[in-house]
Design a protein around this motif. Structure first.
Motif, PDB file in Angstrom:
ATOM      1  N   GLY A  62      -8.701  -1.295  -3.009  1.00 56.49           N
ATOM      2  CA  GLY A  62      -8.263  -1.201  -1.611  1.00 56.49           C
ATOM      3  C   GLY A  62      -7.426   0.041  -1.365  1.00 56.49           C
ATOM      4  O   GLY A  62      -7.670   0.809  -0.425  1.00 56.49           O
ATOM      5  N   GLU A  63      -6.443   0.261  -2.234  1.00 54.87           N
ATOM      6  CA  GLU A  63      -5.537   1.406  -2.066  1.00 54.87           C
ATOM      7  C   GLU A  63      -6.240   2.712  -2.455  1.00 54.87           C
ATOM      8  O   GLU A  63      -5.976   3.772  -1.870  1.00 54.87           O
ATOM      9  CB  GLU A  63      -4.278   1.223  -2.910  1.00 54.87           C
ATOM     10  CG  GLU A  63      -3.138   0.459  -2.234  1.00 54.87           C
ATOM     11  CD  GLU A  63      -3.383  -1.019  -1.997  1.00 54.87           C
ATOM     12  OE1 GLU A  63      -4.347  -1.560  -2.566  1.00 54.87           O
ATOM     13  OE2 GLU A  63      -2.613  -1.629  -1.226  1.00 54.87           O
ATOM     14  N   LEU A  64      -7.129   2.644  -3.464  1.00 56.42           N
ATOM     15  CA  LEU A  64      -7.828   3.877  -3.862  1.00 56.42           C
ATOM     16  C   LEU A  64      -8.720   4.350  -2.710  1.00 56.42           C
ATOM     17  O   LEU A  64      -8.789   5.547  -2.403  1.00 56.42           O
ATOM     18  CB  LEU A  64      -8.635   3.638  -5.147  1.00 56.42           C
ATOM     19  CG  LEU A  64      -7.762   3.390  -6.387  1.00 56.42           C
ATOM     20  CD1 LEU A  64      -8.590   2.892  -7.554  1.00 56.42           C
ATOM     21  CD2 LEU A  64      -7.003   4.667  -6.786  1.00 56.42           C
TER      22      LEU A  64
ATOM     23  N   GLY B 229       0.123   2.776  -2.670  1.00 57.75           N
ATOM     24  CA  GLY B 229       1.174   1.805  -2.909  1.00 57.75           C
ATOM     25  C   GLY B 229       0.657   0.719  -3.832  1.00 57.75           C
ATOM     26  O   GLY B 229      -0.541   0.662  -4.136  1.00 57.75           O
ATOM     27  N   PHE B 230       1.568  -0.116  -4.360  1.00 52.79           N
ATOM     28  CA  PHE B 230       1.191  -1.401  -4.966  1.00 52.79           C
ATOM     29  C   PHE B 230       0.640  -1.298  -6.390  1.00 52.79           C
ATOM     30  O   PHE B 230       0.668  -2.257  -7.138  1.00 52.79           O
ATOM     31  CB  PHE B 230       0.172  -2.037  -4.013  1.00 52.79           C
ATOM     32  CG  PHE B 230      -0.443  -3.368  -4.340  1.00 52.79           C
ATOM     33  CD1 PHE B 230       0.349  -4.455  -4.680  1.00 52.79           C
ATOM     34  CD2 PHE B 230      -1.820  -3.545  -4.244  1.00 52.79           C
ATOM     35  CE1 PHE B 230      -0.246  -5.701  -4.928  1.00 52.79           C
ATOM     36  CE2 PHE B 230      -2.417  -4.777  -4.478  1.00 52.79           C
ATOM     37  CZ  PHE B 230      -1.631  -5.859  -4.824  1.00 52.79           C
ATOM     38  N   LEU B 231       0.181  -0.111  -6.814  1.00 57.40           N
ATOM     39  CA  LEU B 231      -0.506  -0.007  -8.100  1.00 57.40           C
ATOM     40  C   LEU B 231       0.355   0.666  -9.167  1.00 57.40           C
ATOM     41  O   LEU B 231       1.256   1.438  -8.870  1.00 57.40           O
ATOM     42  CB  LEU B 231      -1.806   0.803  -7.982  1.00 57.40           C
ATOM     43  CG  LEU B 231      -2.737   0.539  -6.809  1.00 57.40           C
ATOM     44  CD1 LEU B 231      -3.989   1.402  -6.937  1.00 57.40           C
ATOM     45  CD2 LEU B 231      -3.089  -0.925  -6.741  1.00 57.40           C
TER      46      LEU B 231
ATOM     47  N   GLY C   1       2.700  -6.957  -7.332  1.00 59.94           N
ATOM     48  CA  GLY C   1       2.950  -8.161  -6.518  1.00 59.94           C
ATOM     49  C   GLY C   1       2.530  -7.893  -5.090  1.00 59.94           C
ATOM     50  O   GLY C   1       2.696  -6.766  -4.598  1.00 59.94           O
ATOM     51  N   ARG C   2       1.993  -8.922  -4.425  1.00 61.36           N
ATOM     52  CA  ARG C   2       1.489  -8.751  -3.062  1.00 61.36           C
ATOM     53  C   ARG C   2       2.558  -8.114  -2.171  1.00 61.36           C
ATOM     54  O   ARG C   2       3.739  -8.373  -2.327  1.00 61.36           O
ATOM     55  CB  ARG C   2       1.053 -10.110  -2.464  1.00 61.36           C
ATOM     56  CG  ARG C   2      -0.273 -10.659  -2.950  1.00 61.36           C
ATOM     57  CD  ARG C   2      -1.480  -9.794  -2.631  1.00 61.36           C
ATOM     58  NE  ARG C   2      -1.644  -9.330  -1.281  1.00 61.36           N
ATOM     59  CZ  ARG C   2      -2.474  -9.848  -0.394  1.00 61.36           C
ATOM     60  NH1 ARG C   2      -3.197 -10.893  -0.697  1.00 61.36           N
ATOM     61  NH2 ARG C   2      -2.585  -9.312   0.810  1.00 61.36           N
ATOM     62  N   GLU C   3       2.123  -7.302  -1.278  1.00 60.72           N
ATOM     63  CA  GLU C   3       2.990  -6.578  -0.328  1.00 60.72           C
ATOM     64  C   GLU C   3       3.888  -5.559  -1.033  1.00 60.72           C
ATOM     65  O   GLU C   3       4.905  -5.141  -0.498  1.00 60.72           O
ATOM     66  CB  GLU C   3       3.863  -7.557   0.485  1.00 60.72           C
ATOM     67  CG  GLU C   3       3.089  -8.633   1.236  1.00 60.72           C
ATOM     68  CD  GLU C   3       2.213  -8.066   2.326  1.00 60.72           C
ATOM     69  OE1 GLU C   3       2.567  -7.027   2.889  1.00 60.72           O
ATOM     70  OE2 GLU C   3       1.145  -8.651   2.588  1.00 60.72           O
ATOM     71  N   GLY C   4       3.468  -5.148  -2.234  1.00 60.06           N
ATOM     72  CA  GLY C   4       4.344  -4.315  -3.049  1.00 60.06           C
ATOM     73  C   GLY C   4       4.396  -2.826  -2.708  1.00 60.06           C
ATOM     74  O   GLY C   4       5.088  -2.064  -3.388  1.00 60.06           O
ATOM     75  N   SER C   5       3.719  -2.397  -1.660  1.00 60.80           N
ATOM     76  CA  SER C   5       3.712  -0.954  -1.365  1.00 60.80           C
ATOM     77  C   SER C   5       5.073  -0.405  -0.926  1.00 60.80           C
ATOM     78  O   SER C   5       5.389   0.752  -1.191  1.00 60.80           O
ATOM     79  CB  SER C   5       2.679  -0.627  -0.283  1.00 60.80           C
ATOM     80  OG  SER C   5       1.398  -0.881  -0.758  1.00 60.80           O
TER      81      SER C   5
HETATM   82  N1  ASP Z   1      -2.354  -4.071  -0.249  1.00 58.36           N
HETATM   83  C1  ASP Z   1      -1.350  -4.871  -0.904  1.00 58.36           C
HETATM   84  C2  ASP Z   1      -1.238  -6.232  -0.244  1.00 58.36           C
HETATM   85  O1  ASP Z   1      -1.830  -6.446   0.802  1.00 58.36           O
HETATM   86  C3  ASP Z   1      -0.015  -4.183  -0.999  1.00 58.36           C
HETATM   87  C4  ASP Z   1       0.674  -3.918   0.309  1.00 58.36           C
HETATM   88  O2  ASP Z   1       0.011  -3.865   1.355  1.00 58.36           O
HETATM   89  O3  ASP Z   1       1.887  -3.726   0.307  1.00 58.36           O
HETATM   90  O4  ASP Z   1      -0.573  -7.082  -0.772  1.00 58.36           O
END
Ligand code: ASP
Ligand code: ADP
Ligand code: MG
Length: 422
Positions: free
Chosen positions: A120-122, A182-184, A196-200
């Motif tokens: 997703g992030e790539l 983010g996140f990776l 972890g989810r939402e980790g960006s």
């Molecule tokens: N894409 C990841 C997520 O939805 C990281 C993020 O958006 O922060 O959890």
């Protein structure tokens, strides 16, 4: 250097990507590092791919196709020429995903999760970087996995700060517009990990800390940090300035506008955090910085839905003491339950937890050997920081209160969600 983080909501469609360009025109971008999340709900869509993969479902092909179609539509909207190099670059990433799904032999769910979900992030950063170049803004795309090193706790990796610091201070170019994911992260064998989810938001803080950045700005679909989530509270008000401490408390109790891990690295180097609207970038938003209690104390409301309230009592009326409590916590940790509230009396003990990984059935079996276990699923946990009587009444109105806890600054109330009230 300034760090900007654009989340999923800010790049959910072609208009969002164009808006990132517009925001950068207004803020300047000479010495900026952009941390970007997966577009819209791509991470959720990739979670479906992973589920289909493990279920050996016939739907696997079509769930991958969904993700591909979504990005393709954005690409066709952004680029006039469908021969533009971005199409091949994104195709290449999908080819890598399909290769992985075809070749993987690892039965480790969390490992597979990270290898898949990271796409997703790539993809999003590849699109963003190409689009900026297309509009004449030169960018420097970096693979975050070569910078953020972690252990191999897939889906919830811990940062190796020493290595990460070394990589970032040596290799991040200054005075250019950097774009990264983010996140990776990656582990010592260079397998992809996630934070972890939402980790960006946390990624933005990691770079800021290691670079000694001037500031971090997280661009959101709200005007800033408000005294309540505007999705659930009608009259939410913007907090113009808050201290790190207040922000940590709000994030800890579940104000999802800032990922809870974000604040600590920033506070340690006193790097200010701005939370601003990507729709109104000229507005000041919220400034999070050092200083005690920058805001007059407005009650702040936080709600966590879909929580689980577990109550344990001893089978033989013996006391629940330190020993049992440490055993209970050991089990909660083992089953990856995030504890949000604890209450105990002589012979009973209640916890409100988030069972993100769906481990409650196993936990219940283990606990039942020693305790009488009762529980309520699907409860909501309301936290009111700086509560007053009016605020408490507002939350309790029309709800069945299962548990309440009050400290000097904070009131917490566990309620049954209205649809569950009999
Ligand atoms: N894409 C990841 C997520 O939805 C990281 C993020 O958006 O922060 O959890
Ligand atoms: P991102 O696009 O960066 O992933 P999020 O969706 O994670 O953004 O965070 C923004 C959302 O956080 C808002 O849309 C809002 O519904 C929610 N939110 C929760 N608590 C608050 C709060 N106290 N102030 C502002 N927004 C909040
Ligand atoms: Mg998010």
């Amino acid at each position: 250097m300034r760090i900007f983080k654009f989340g999923g909501a800010s790049v959910k469609d072609a208009a969002g990507v164009r808006n990132v360009y517009d925001v950068l025109q207004k803020t300047g971008f000479d010495d900026v590092l952009l941390v970007v999340s997966a577009m819209g709900k791509t991470t959720n869509a990739l979670e479906v791919v992973i589920k289909d993969y493990f279920d050996k479902s016939a739907a696997l092909q079509s769930s991958v196709q969904e993700v591909r179609k979504y990005h393709n539509a954005i690409l066709l909207d952004l680029f006039d020429d469908d021969k533009h190099a971005v199409f091949a670059a994104v195709n290449q990433l999908f080819a890598e995903l399909e290769f992985f799904l075809a070749q993987n032999k690892s039965p480790n769910y969390n490992f597979v999760y990270d290898q898949v979900v990271s796409m997703g992030e790539l993809i999003s950063t590849t699109i963003l970087a190409h689009y900026m170049n297309y509009r004449g803004v030169k960018t420097h795309w970096i693979d975050v996995r070569q910078f953020v090193k972690t252990d191999n706790t897939y889906r919830d990796a811990n940062v190796d700060w020493e290595l990460t610091q070394k990589n970032i201070s040596k290799n991040v170019k200054k005075k250019v517009l950097n774009i990264t994911q983010g996140f990776l992260g990656s582990d010592e064998n260079n397998f992809t990990t996630t934070l972890g989810r939402e980790g960006s938001d946390y990624t933005a803080a990691i770079f800021a800390y290691c670079l000694g950045a001037e500031s971090v700005t997280i661009w959101k679909d709200v005007p800033g940090v408000m005294n309540a989530d505007p999705r659930y509270f009608e009259n939410a008000r913007l907090l113009n300035q808050i201290s790190y401490r207040e922000a940590i408390e709000l994030a800890f109790y579940g104000a999802t506008v800032i990922h809870p891990k974000t604040l600590q690295p920033l506070q340690r180097k006193e790097i200010p955090l701005y939370v601003k609207s990507f729709l109104n970038p000229e507005l000041p938003g919220t400034a999070v910085s050092k200083g005690a209690d920058l805001e007059p104390h407005l009650p702040c409301f936080i709600v966590k839905k879909e929580q689980l309230l577990i109550s344990l009592s001893s089978i033989d009326f013996s006391f629940i003491m330190e020993e049992n409590i440490s055993e209970i916590f050991g089990l909660l940790h083992q089953y990856k339950m995030k504890v949000h509230l604890i209450q105990n009396s002589a012979i009973s003990f209640s916890v409100c937890v988030d069972d993100k990984f769906g481990n409650f059935p196993q936990l219940k079996t283990t606990l039942s050997k020693k305790f009488k276990v009762s529980y309520n699923e699907n409860v909501s946990l309301y936290t009111i920081r700086h509560f007053d009587e009016k605020a408490a009444k507002m939350v309790e109105k029309d709800k069945a209160v299962l548990l309440k806890q009050v400290s000097r600054e904070t009131m917490q109330i566990v309620t049954k969600d209205p649809e569950n009230i009999l």
